[in-house]
Design a protein around this motif. Structure first.
Motif, PDB file in Angstrom:
ATOM      1  N   VAL A 327      17.076 -33.153  16.834  1.00  0.00           N
ATOM      2  CA  VAL A 327      16.474 -32.909  15.518  1.00  0.00           C
ATOM      3  C   VAL A 327      15.240 -32.014  15.670  1.00  0.00           C
ATOM      4  O   VAL A 327      15.040 -31.052  14.905  1.00  0.00           O
ATOM      5  CB  VAL A 327      16.094 -34.241  14.843  1.00  0.00           C
ATOM      6  CG1 VAL A 327      15.321 -33.993  13.551  1.00  0.00           C
ATOM      7  CG2 VAL A 327      17.342 -35.077  14.566  1.00  0.00           C
ATOM      8  N   PHE A 328      14.406 -32.339  16.660  1.00  0.00           N
ATOM      9  CA  PHE A 328      13.172 -31.591  16.868  1.00  0.00           C
ATOM     10  C   PHE A 328      13.451 -30.123  17.179  1.00  0.00           C
ATOM     11  O   PHE A 328      12.814 -29.219  16.629  1.00  0.00           O
ATOM     12  CB  PHE A 328      12.381 -32.248  17.998  1.00  0.00           C
ATOM     13  CG  PHE A 328      11.042 -31.624  18.273  1.00  0.00           C
ATOM     14  CD1 PHE A 328      10.140 -31.386  17.247  1.00  0.00           C
ATOM     15  CD2 PHE A 328      10.668 -31.280  19.566  1.00  0.00           C
ATOM     16  CE1 PHE A 328       8.895 -30.823  17.493  1.00  0.00           C
ATOM     17  CE2 PHE A 328       9.435 -30.714  19.830  1.00  0.00           C
ATOM     18  CZ  PHE A 328       8.552 -30.487  18.789  1.00  0.00           C
ATOM     19  N   THR A 329      14.418 -29.865  18.073  1.00  0.00           N
ATOM     20  CA  THR A 329      14.726 -28.478  18.428  1.00  0.00           C
ATOM     21  C   THR A 329      15.407 -27.730  17.290  1.00  0.00           C
ATOM     22  O   THR A 329      15.312 -26.501  17.218  1.00  0.00           O
ATOM     23  CB  THR A 329      15.604 -28.422  19.693  1.00  0.00           C
ATOM     24  OG1 THR A 329      16.769 -29.242  19.504  1.00  0.00           O
ATOM     25  CG2 THR A 329      14.828 -28.878  20.913  1.00  0.00           C
ATOM     26  N   THR A 330      16.079 -28.459  16.403  1.00  0.00           N
ATOM     27  CA  THR A 330      16.632 -27.804  15.210  1.00  0.00           C
ATOM     28  C   THR A 330      15.515 -27.204  14.360  1.00  0.00           C
ATOM     29  O   THR A 330      15.609 -26.059  13.889  1.00  0.00           O
ATOM     30  CB  THR A 330      17.443 -28.812  14.364  1.00  0.00           C
ATOM     31  OG1 THR A 330      18.534 -29.317  15.141  1.00  0.00           O
ATOM     32  CG2 THR A 330      17.995 -28.154  13.114  1.00  0.00           C
ATOM     33  N   VAL A 331      14.446 -27.972  14.195  1.00  0.00           N
ATOM     34  CA  VAL A 331      13.289 -27.487  13.440  1.00  0.00           C
ATOM     35  C   VAL A 331      12.639 -26.309  14.160  1.00  0.00           C
ATOM     36  O   VAL A 331      12.306 -25.286  13.542  1.00  0.00           O
ATOM     37  CB  VAL A 331      12.265 -28.622  13.238  1.00  0.00           C
ATOM     38  CG1 VAL A 331      11.005 -28.097  12.543  1.00  0.00           C
ATOM     39  CG2 VAL A 331      12.878 -29.758  12.418  1.00  0.00           C
ATOM     40  N   LEU A 332      12.483 -26.429  15.474  1.00  0.00           N
ATOM     41  CA  LEU A 332      11.861 -25.346  16.246  1.00  0.00           C
ATOM     42  C   LEU A 332      12.689 -24.070  16.179  1.00  0.00           C
ATOM     43  O   LEU A 332      12.151 -22.967  16.057  1.00  0.00           O
ATOM     44  CB  LEU A 332      11.694 -25.775  17.705  1.00  0.00           C
ATOM     45  CG  LEU A 332      10.676 -26.886  17.982  1.00  0.00           C
ATOM     46  CD1 LEU A 332      10.708 -27.269  19.451  1.00  0.00           C
ATOM     47  CD2 LEU A 332       9.273 -26.457  17.586  1.00  0.00           C
ATOM     48  N   ALA A 333      14.020 -24.211  16.269  1.00  0.00           N
ATOM     49  CA  ALA A 333      14.888 -23.033  16.203  1.00  0.00           C
ATOM     50  C   ALA A 333      14.804 -22.369  14.837  1.00  0.00           C
ATOM     51  O   ALA A 333      14.872 -21.136  14.725  1.00  0.00           O
ATOM     52  CB  ALA A 333      16.332 -23.435  16.508  1.00  0.00           C
TER      53      ALA A 333
END
Length: 374
Positions: A327-333
């Motif tokens: 979830v966190f890397t989805t936001v970062l991407a």
């Protein structure tokens, strides 16, 4: 109306090949150039930003609609890389993290603080080790940011409850990054500096005598956490000829070994090649704009990895770490990586540094970082 630039800013003549200036004015610490582009607006910033950067300015192009005709303005803002005033927020978070890591340390030292709260201070080696690892990591970023004259904040430590006591630390990059070279240096310096501190802490922890707990604690039916052993930790244990476990259940590894383990986990997570994580910076410097293609796939990889562990691995709730980071890397991407002003490719030396940085991440990888044993 003036068309004479301030002495410390680029002149109208310097801008003439790509931007025709009709007016120049000073607004506080900003210099505003009004005019029209002589080149595609999308290329103006990349063309002129290095010129302004050398004079100590960050540059931004903006369009302004007016009744007669649309106009463009170049806004040059004086770059500041110093620390203004007392960084109270940084200090408060650092002090809070000292307390939470001290409290976390009492868990690993099996120190009772209920009867005597000052026993909290006995866990100072664990707290110092964690803060040293995180501090060295973040100051690696900070120092290289200053070397490349990029405005960056002091570290913000993130306190959380035990068993970890901290979720790491971050610095805020407030200035534009001048080149892929600078982006590589800033991105790689944190993990490389931090892993040196991690190795030192881990070796010290392995060399110290194990702590002894009572047999009632060692044989308790209460849930306990069992930690994985990344390749780096196994390698250090082999080099120092020290065990990573004991046949006697009353003997447990020194808490400094766990501090090193946490440093390894933080290093790996930071090196995921997405967004403005350290790995995102390093891959953006190595691969250029193609980094975004890789970054877009990272969340899917993490979710897929969690699914495989649930289906075929001996783990359940423990795989939640990969779901959370998916979830966190989805936001970062979604928000994308840092974009350097100049897209000049890296020399072989820095390419090697980038690959070495990712190798460090591989050595710190743990498929299932911990298991909860009930």
């Amino acid at each position: 109306m003036s068309t004479v630039s301030p002495a410390d800013a680029p002149s109208v003549e310097d801008l003439a090949p790509v931007f025709e200036v009709s007016e120049v004015r000073r607004e506080g610490d900003r210099v505003v150039y009004v005019g029209r582009p002589r080149a595609p607006p999308s290329t103006i910033e990349s063309e002129l930003a290095p010129l302004f950067y050398e004079r100590g300015f960050d540059l931004r192009l903006a369009a302004r609609s007016e009744a007669r005709a649309p106009r463009h303005v170049l806004i040059a803002t004086r770059r500041s890389i110093g620390i203004d005033g007392v960084p109270w927020k940084n200090i408060a978070l650092a002090l809070a993290t000292v307390l939470t890591t001290l409290y976390a340390g009492t868990v690993w030292y099996h120190i009772d603080v209920t009867a005597e709260p000052l026993n909290l201070l006995k866990a100072w080696p664990f707290s110092l080790a964690i803060l040293t690892i995180l501090g060295v990591h973040e100051f690696g970023h900070y120092v290289t940011s200053r070397i490349h004259r990029v405005d960056a904040s002091l570290p913000y430590f993130i306190p959380i409850p035990p068993p970890f006591g901290t979720a790491g630390a971050i610095i805020r990059m407030r200035g534009r990054i001048p080149s892929r070279k600078a982006l590589l240096d800033i991105g790689a310096s944190g993990p490389l500096a931090g892993i040196v501190a991690t190795v030192v802490v881990t070796v010290i922890g392995l060399s110290l005598d194990p702590i002894t707990v009572s047999r009632s604690v060692a044989t308790s039916d209460a849930a306990r956490i069992e930690f994985a052993e990344p390749l780096l930790l196994r390698g250090l244990a082999w080099l120092t000829s020290q065990p990573l476990s004991y046949a006697d259940p009353t003997k447990q590894l020194h808490p400094l070994v766990f501090a090193g383990w946490l440093g390894m986990l933080v290093t790996f997570l930071n090196l995921l090649p997405v967004g403005q994580l350290d790995g995102g910076h390093v891959l953006r410097a190595l691969a250029g704009p193609r980094q975004e293609t890789v970054a877009a796939a990272i969340p899917a990889v993490l979710f897929g990895f969690a699914g495989l562990l649930l289906l075929f691995g001996d783990a359940t709730v423990e795989v939640g770490i990969w779901i959370v980071w998916g979830v966190f890397t989805t936001v970062l991407a979604f928000f994308g990586p840092a974009t350097p002003i100049r897209e000049t490719s890296l020399d072989r030396k820095r390419q090697a540094v980038g690959l070495l940085t990712f190798l460090v991440g591989v050595l710190c990888f743990m498929p299932i970082p911990f298991r909860i044993i009930v």
